[in-house]
Design an enzyme around this catalytic site. Structure first.
Site, PDB file in Angstrom:
ATOM      1  N   LYS A 180       0.851  -1.189   0.000  1.00 11.70           N
ATOM      2  CA  LYS A 180       0.000   0.000   0.000  1.00 11.70           C
ATOM      3  C   LYS A 180       0.887   1.239   0.000  1.00 11.70           C
ATOM      4  O   LYS A 180       1.681   1.450   0.903  1.00 11.70           O
ATOM      5  CB  LYS A 180      -0.926   0.026   1.223  1.00 11.70           C
ATOM      6  CG  LYS A 180      -2.040   1.049   1.076  1.00 11.70           C
ATOM      7  CD  LYS A 180      -2.761   1.331   2.372  1.00 11.70           C
ATOM      8  CE  LYS A 180      -2.105   2.407   3.199  1.00 11.70           C
ATOM      9  NZ  LYS A 180      -1.945   3.710   2.549  1.00 11.70           N
ATOM     10  N   GLY A 236       4.833   3.839  10.177  1.00 11.86           N
ATOM     11  CA  GLY A 236       4.043   5.061  10.306  1.00 11.86           C
ATOM     12  C   GLY A 236       3.968   5.489  11.762  1.00 11.86           C
ATOM     13  O   GLY A 236       4.819   5.116  12.575  1.00 11.86           O
ATOM     14  N   SER A 237       2.938   6.238  12.081  1.00 16.24           N
ATOM     15  CA  SER A 237       2.846   6.813  13.429  1.00 16.24           C
ATOM     16  C   SER A 237       2.392   5.777  14.457  1.00 16.24           C
ATOM     17  O   SER A 237       1.770   4.758  14.107  1.00 16.24           O
ATOM     18  CB  SER A 237       1.849   7.972  13.412  1.00 16.24           C
ATOM     19  OG  SER A 237       0.544   7.457  13.190  1.00 16.24           O
ATOM     20  N   THR A 238       2.653   6.086  15.708  1.00 12.93           N
ATOM     21  CA  THR A 238       2.199   5.216  16.799  1.00 12.93           C
ATOM     22  C   THR A 238       0.673   5.205  16.859  1.00 12.93           C
ATOM     23  O   THR A 238       0.055   4.169  17.132  1.00 12.93           O
ATOM     24  CB  THR A 238       2.812   5.688  18.122  1.00 12.93           C
ATOM     25  OG1 THR A 238       4.240   5.601  17.999  1.00 12.93           O
ATOM     26  CG2 THR A 238       2.356   4.842  19.292  1.00 12.93           C
ATOM     27  N   VAL A 240      -1.581   5.400  14.390  1.00 12.41           N
ATOM     28  CA  VAL A 240      -2.140   4.444  13.427  1.00 12.41           C
ATOM     29  C   VAL A 240      -1.607   3.031  13.708  1.00 12.41           C
ATOM     30  O   VAL A 240      -2.332   2.044  13.544  1.00 12.41           O
ATOM     31  CB  VAL A 240      -1.844   4.881  11.969  1.00 12.41           C
ATOM     32  CG1 VAL A 240      -2.363   3.831  10.981  1.00 12.41           C
ATOM     33  CG2 VAL A 240      -2.483   6.233  11.670  1.00 12.41           C
ATOM     34  N   GLY A 241      -0.379   2.931  14.179  1.00  6.86           N
ATOM     35  CA  GLY A 241       0.196   1.620  14.509  1.00  6.86           C
ATOM     36  C   GLY A 241      -0.665   0.863  15.516  1.00  6.86           C
ATOM     37  O   GLY A 241      -0.824  -0.363  15.430  1.00  6.86           O
ATOM     38  N   GLU A 258       6.851  -0.488  12.710  1.00  7.58           N
ATOM     39  CA  GLU A 258       7.962   0.460  12.764  1.00  7.58           C
ATOM     40  C   GLU A 258       7.326   1.831  12.951  1.00  7.58           C
ATOM     41  O   GLU A 258       6.861   2.448  11.989  1.00  7.58           O
ATOM     42  CB  GLU A 258       8.775   0.411  11.459  1.00  7.58           C
ATOM     43  CG  GLU A 258       9.376  -0.944  11.134  1.00  7.58           C
ATOM     44  CD  GLU A 258      10.550  -1.297  12.031  1.00  7.58           C
ATOM     45  OE1 GLU A 258      10.898  -0.512  12.930  1.00  7.58           O
ATOM     46  OE2 GLU A 258      11.116  -2.379  11.831  1.00  7.58           O
ATOM     47  N   CYS A 292      11.973   8.764  11.447  1.00  8.26           N
ATOM     48  CA  CYS A 292      11.618   8.131  12.714  1.00  8.26           C
ATOM     49  C   CYS A 292      12.833   8.052  13.626  1.00  8.26           C
ATOM     50  O   CYS A 292      12.695   8.019  14.844  1.00  8.26           O
ATOM     51  CB  CYS A 292      11.066   6.753  12.443  1.00  8.26           C
ATOM     52  SG  CYS A 292      12.144   5.770  11.394  1.00  8.26           S
ATOM     53  N   GLU A 386       6.893  13.739  19.597  1.00  8.99           N
ATOM     54  CA  GLU A 386       7.686  13.642  18.372  1.00  8.99           C
ATOM     55  C   GLU A 386       7.408  14.892  17.530  1.00  8.99           C
ATOM     56  O   GLU A 386       6.256  15.193  17.216  1.00  8.99           O
ATOM     57  CB  GLU A 386       7.272  12.384  17.598  1.00  8.99           C
ATOM     58  CG  GLU A 386       8.107  12.132  16.357  1.00  8.99           C
ATOM     59  CD  GLU A 386       7.634  10.920  15.556  1.00  8.99           C
ATOM     60  OE1 GLU A 386       6.419  10.663  15.527  1.00  8.99           O
ATOM     61  OE2 GLU A 386       8.482  10.239  14.959  1.00  8.99           O
TER      62      GLU A 386
HETATM   63  P1  NAD Z   1       0.556   7.978   9.770  1.00 12.25           P
HETATM   64  O1  NAD Z   1       0.575   6.880  10.747  1.00 12.25           O
HETATM   65  O2  NAD Z   1      -0.278   9.165  10.072  1.00 12.25           O
HETATM   66  O3  NAD Z   1       0.068   7.428   8.358  1.00 12.25           O
HETATM   67  C1  NAD Z   1       0.599   6.233   7.837  1.00 12.25           C
HETATM   68  C2  NAD Z   1      -0.457   5.561   6.993  1.00 12.25           C
HETATM   69  O4  NAD Z   1      -1.466   5.063   7.823  1.00 12.25           O
HETATM   70  C3  NAD Z   1      -1.154   6.480   6.016  1.00 12.25           C
HETATM   71  O5  NAD Z   1      -0.442   6.487   4.812  1.00 12.25           O
HETATM   72  C4  NAD Z   1      -2.530   5.890   5.904  1.00 12.25           C
HETATM   73  O6  NAD Z   1      -2.646   5.124   4.737  1.00 12.25           O
HETATM   74  C5  NAD Z   1      -2.663   4.964   7.085  1.00 12.25           C
HETATM   75  N1  NAD Z   1      -3.786   5.330   7.946  1.00 12.25           N
HETATM   76  C6  NAD Z   1      -4.150   6.557   8.350  1.00 12.25           C
HETATM   77  N2  NAD Z   1      -5.222   6.488   9.150  1.00 12.25           N
HETATM   78  C7  NAD Z   1      -5.551   5.178   9.250  1.00 12.25           C
HETATM   79  C8  NAD Z   1      -6.545   4.455   9.955  1.00 12.25           C
HETATM   80  N3  NAD Z   1      -7.455   5.083  10.722  1.00 12.25           N
HETATM   81  N4  NAD Z   1      -6.572   3.113   9.841  1.00 12.25           N
HETATM   82  C9  NAD Z   1      -5.661   2.480   9.092  1.00 12.25           C
HETATM   83  N5  NAD Z   1      -4.692   3.105   8.401  1.00 12.25           N
HETATM   84  C10 NAD Z   1      -4.640   4.438   8.480  1.00 12.25           C
HETATM   85  O7  NAD Z   1       2.099   8.351   9.566  1.00 12.25           O
HETATM   86  P2  NAD Z   1       2.730   9.525   8.722  1.00 12.25           P
HETATM   87  O8  NAD Z   1       2.370  10.823   9.346  1.00 12.25           O
HETATM   88  O9  NAD Z   1       2.437   9.332   7.305  1.00 12.25           O
HETATM   89  O10 NAD Z   1       4.296   9.228   8.961  1.00 12.25           O
HETATM   90  C11 NAD Z   1       4.979   9.782  10.028  1.00 12.25           C
HETATM   91  C12 NAD Z   1       5.113   8.817  11.172  1.00 12.25           C
HETATM   92  O11 NAD Z   1       5.716   7.615  10.720  1.00 12.25           O
HETATM   93  C13 NAD Z   1       6.038   9.351  12.250  1.00 12.25           C
HETATM   94  O12 NAD Z   1       5.505   9.076  13.517  1.00 12.25           O
HETATM   95  C14 NAD Z   1       7.324   8.598  12.036  1.00 12.25           C
HETATM   96  O13 NAD Z   1       8.150   8.499  13.153  1.00 12.25           O
HETATM   97  C15 NAD Z   1       6.816   7.283  11.567  1.00 12.25           C
HETATM   98  N6  NAD Z   1       7.844   6.557  10.811  1.00 12.25           N
HETATM   99  C16 NAD Z   1       8.421   5.468  11.376  1.00 12.25           C
HETATM  100  C17 NAD Z   1       9.456   4.794  10.719  1.00 12.25           C
HETATM  101  C18 NAD Z   1      10.108   3.586  11.344  1.00 12.25           C
HETATM  102  O14 NAD Z   1      10.794   2.849  10.622  1.00 12.25           O
HETATM  103  N7  NAD Z   1       9.949   3.319  12.623  1.00 12.25           N
HETATM  104  C19 NAD Z   1       9.899   5.249   9.486  1.00 12.25           C
HETATM  105  C20 NAD Z   1       9.284   6.362   8.936  1.00 12.25           C
HETATM  106  C21 NAD Z   1       8.259   7.005   9.612  1.00 12.25           C
END
Ligand code: NAD
Length: 493
Positions: A180, A236-238, A240-241, A258, A292, A386
C-alpha cells in the site's frame, strides 16, 4: 503501463496488470513546495484490495516453490533497475514529498542495496536446525517456510528507501506482497513497482495499491482482514500503529510495527564536542527532521551544555532551506501546512515555558528553519512529543545517570546515541537505554540493510532488515521422521 506525463494517473498494479480503481475514482497529491499537483493516482476501494490480495494468494504457491536462485536473480535485477531509474525516482521524491536530490538519491541507493542484500539471503532466510531428539532413531528438525501474502504499508518520508524494509525480504523468502503506497507519494511507489515488474516478477507476486487519504481506514482494514494475508508490515505513526496492531490481533495475524520515535542523543562531559555537534545537526535536521530515527532530544552534560548549544545553533543558522530543486538547498519543505502548525506550536510552547530559542523556530513559506531550543525541560511538549521536523531540543543533565534517566523518560524507544570517550561507560549506558538501536559516537539517523532495525515501547515491535527481518516473514515448522524401530504408543494395535 508507464506514467509519462504529469497528467497521467498512477494506476493500481494487480496480478501483473495496471488497472483503474473499481469505481474509476482518482485522487491528487500535491507538491509540498509549490502547492501544485504532484501526481494523480487511482483511489482504491476495498474491492481493489481484495482483488490484489486474491492475486497474491494465487501467485504464492509457485513463487514459494521457485528455486531460490530464481528469486535472487529477480531481486538482483530489480536493484539494477532501481539504480538505472534513480534520476526519475529521485525527481518524483522531490515533487511528491519535497526532498532535495541528495535525499532522493540516498533513497534509491539504499533501496537498491536492500534489494541486493535480500537477494543474497534467499537461502539464509529459509535455513533450519537439526534438533537432537529424545526418541531413539528419530530425525527431528525445524525449518523456516514462507508465510503467504504479506501486506506492506509504506510511508512518505523516505518513500523509496522504506519499501526496502519489507518488500525485498518478503519476496526473498517466497512470500507474495500487496504494497500500500503512501497517499503523498503514489508516483514514487509506482516507479519502484515498475522496476520490480520489469525485473521479471511473475504476475501477482507483487501488487501495488494507491488510495485517497480519506479511504485509508477502510482500505487498510480490508487488507488486514483478507484471509490470505498472514503478516502486516506497517511503518508510520504510533497512533495508526495501534489501530493496525488491534486489527491484526483481531484476525490473529502477526504485525511488524515500525512506528514513531523521539531519539535521544547523549553528550557526556568528556565527549568530542565537534563530533557530537555535527552528529546532532545531521540527525536533527536531515530530511527536515522527518525521520523516525531523527535526533529529537539532545541531553547534554550541564558542564558543556551551553557551549554545545551555541555551536549547534551556529551550525543550524548555516543550513539552507528552501526550493528542493535548487542544488544549493540542504533542506526542502516539511510535508504540509499541518506540520508547520505543529512545529510552530511546539516551539511556542517551549519558549513560553522558558526555553531559549537559539536558532530558527520560524516558517519560511512551506519550509521550517532548522531550530535549536536550549534549556528544554520535561514540562515542555517538545521534551516528549515527536516533532517530526527540524527541531533540536537541548536538555541539560547532571552526569551520565541523569542523562540516562532522561533518555528513558519517553514513551518511545527507537534509536539513540551516546557521545563520550569512555567506551566502557558508553557500553554500560547503551545496555540500559530503552531503545532498539544505540550508536556510540555516531548519529541516531542510521540504517544498514543487514541490521535489525526496530524499536521498543511505543516505537513498535518486530525487526526489519538483516536475519531478524527475514525471520519475520517466515514460519518455523517442526518436522520429524521416525527411525527403523517403529514408535511404541500406549494405545496401539
Ligand atoms: P501515519 O501513521 O499518520 O500514516 C501512515 C499511513 O497510515 C497512512 O499512509 C494511511 O494510509 C494509514 N492510515 C491513516 N489512518 C488510518 C486508519 N485510521 N486506519 C488504518 N490506516 C490508516 O504516519 P505519517 O504521518 O504518514 O508518517 C509519520 C510517522 O511515521 C512518524 O511518527 C514517524 O516516526 C513514523 N515513521 C516510522 C518509521 C520507522 O521505521 N519506525 C519510518 C518512517 C516514519
Amino acid at each position: 503501463m508507464t506514467v509519462t506525463s504529469e497528467k497521467a494517473v498512477q494506476d493500481l498494479l494487480i496480478d501483473g496488470t495496471w488497472r483503474k480503481a473499481a469505481n474509476a475514482h482518482t485522487y491528487t497529491a500535491h507538491d509540498p513546495f509549490t502547492g501544485e499537483v504532484a501526481s494523480r493516482a487511482a483511489a482504491a476501494v476495498p474491492a481493489d484490495v481484495v482483488r490484489a490480495a486474491d492475486a497474491a494468494e494465487r501467485a504464492f504457491p509457485p513463487w514459494a516453490a521457485s528455486p531460490p536462485a530464481e528469486r535472487r536473480r529477480v531481486l538482483w535485477t530489480a536493484a539494477g533497475n532501481i539504480e538505472a531509474r534513480a534520476e526519475e525516482i529521485s525527481a518524483a521524491i522531490t515533487t511528491e514529498m519535497g526532498g532535495p536530490a541528495a535525499w532522493g538519491h540516498y533513497n534509491t541507493t539504499a533501496l537498491a542495496e536492500k534489494f541486493r542484500h535480500a537477494a543474497s539471503a534467499v537461502h539464509e532466510g529459509l535455513t533450519g536446525e537439526l534438533i537432537p531428539s529424545e526418541v531413539p532413531g528419530r530425525t527431528s528438525f525445524a525449518v523456516r517456510r514462507p508465510v503467504g501474502v504479506v501486506a506492506c504499508l509504506i510511508p512518505w518520508n523516505a518513500p523509496a528507501l522504506l519499501v526496502g524494509n519489507s518488500v525485498p525480504y518478503a519476496l526473498a523468502v517466497g512470500d507474495t506482497v500487496v504494497m500500500k503506497a503512501a497517499e503523498q507519494t503514489p508516483r514514487t511507489h509506482g516507479l519502484v513497482a515498475e522496476c520490480l515488474i520489469e525485473a521479471g516478477l511473475p504476475d501477482g507476486v507483487y501488487n501495488l495499491v494507491t488510495n485517497a487519504p480519506e479511504d485509508a481506514p477502510e482500505v487498510v482494514a480490508a487488507l488486514i482482514a483478507h484471509q490470505a494475508v498472514r503478516r502486516v508490515h506497517f511503518t508510520g505513526s504510533t497512533r495508526v500503529g495501534r489501530i493496525i496492531a488491534q486489527q491484526a490481533a483481531a484476525h490473529m495475524k502477526r504485525a511488524i510495527l515500525e512506528l514513531g520515535g523521539k531519539a535521544p542523543l547523549l553528550v557526556l562531559a568528556d565527549a568530542d564536542l565537534g563530533q557530537a555537534v555535527s552528529a546532532a545537526a545531521f540527525g536533527a535536521f536531515a530530511n527536515s527532521g522527518q525521520g523516525c530515527v531523527s535526533t529529537e532530544r539532545i541531553i547534554v552534560d550541564r558542564t558543556v551544555a551551553e557551549a554545545f548549544a551555541l555551536r549547534l545553533a551556529a551550525l543550524a543558522a548555516n543550513v539552507t532551506c528552501g526550493d528542493p530543486r535548487d542544488p544549493h538547498t540542504a533542506l526542502g519543505p516539511v510535508v504540509g501546512p499541518a506540520a508547520i502548525t505543529r512545529l510552530s506550536g511546539l516551539v511556542q510552547d517551549a519558549v513560553v515555558a522558558g526555553a531559549r530559542l537559539l536558532a530558527g523556530g520560524t516558517a519560511e513559506g512551506p519550509c521550517f528553519t532548522p531550530t535549536v531550543l536550549a534549556d528544554v525541560t520535561p514540562a515542555m511538549r517538545v521534551y516528549r512529543e515527536e516533532s517530526f521536523g527540524p527541531v533540536a531540543a537541548v536538555v541539560a543533565a547532571d552526569g551520565p545517570e541523569e542523562a540516562l534517566r532522561m533518555a528513558n523518560d519517553s514513551d518511545y524507544g527507537l534509536s539513540s546515541a551516546i557521545f563520550t570517550r569512555n567506551i566502557p561507560l558508553a557500553l554500560d549506558l547503551a545496555r540500559r537505554i530503552d531503545a532498539g538501536m544505540c550508536h556510540i559516537n555516531g548519529t541516531t539517523l542510521d540504517d544498514e540493510p543487514q541490521i535489525p532495525f526496530g524499536g521498543v515501547k511505543n516505537s513498535g515491535y518486530g525487526r526489519s532488515g538483516g536475519h531478524a527481518g527475514l525471520e519475520e516473514f517466515t514460519e518455523l515448522q517442526w518436522i520429524t521422521i521416525e527411525g527403523p524401530e517403529p514408535p511404541r504408543y500406549p494405545i496401539s494395535e
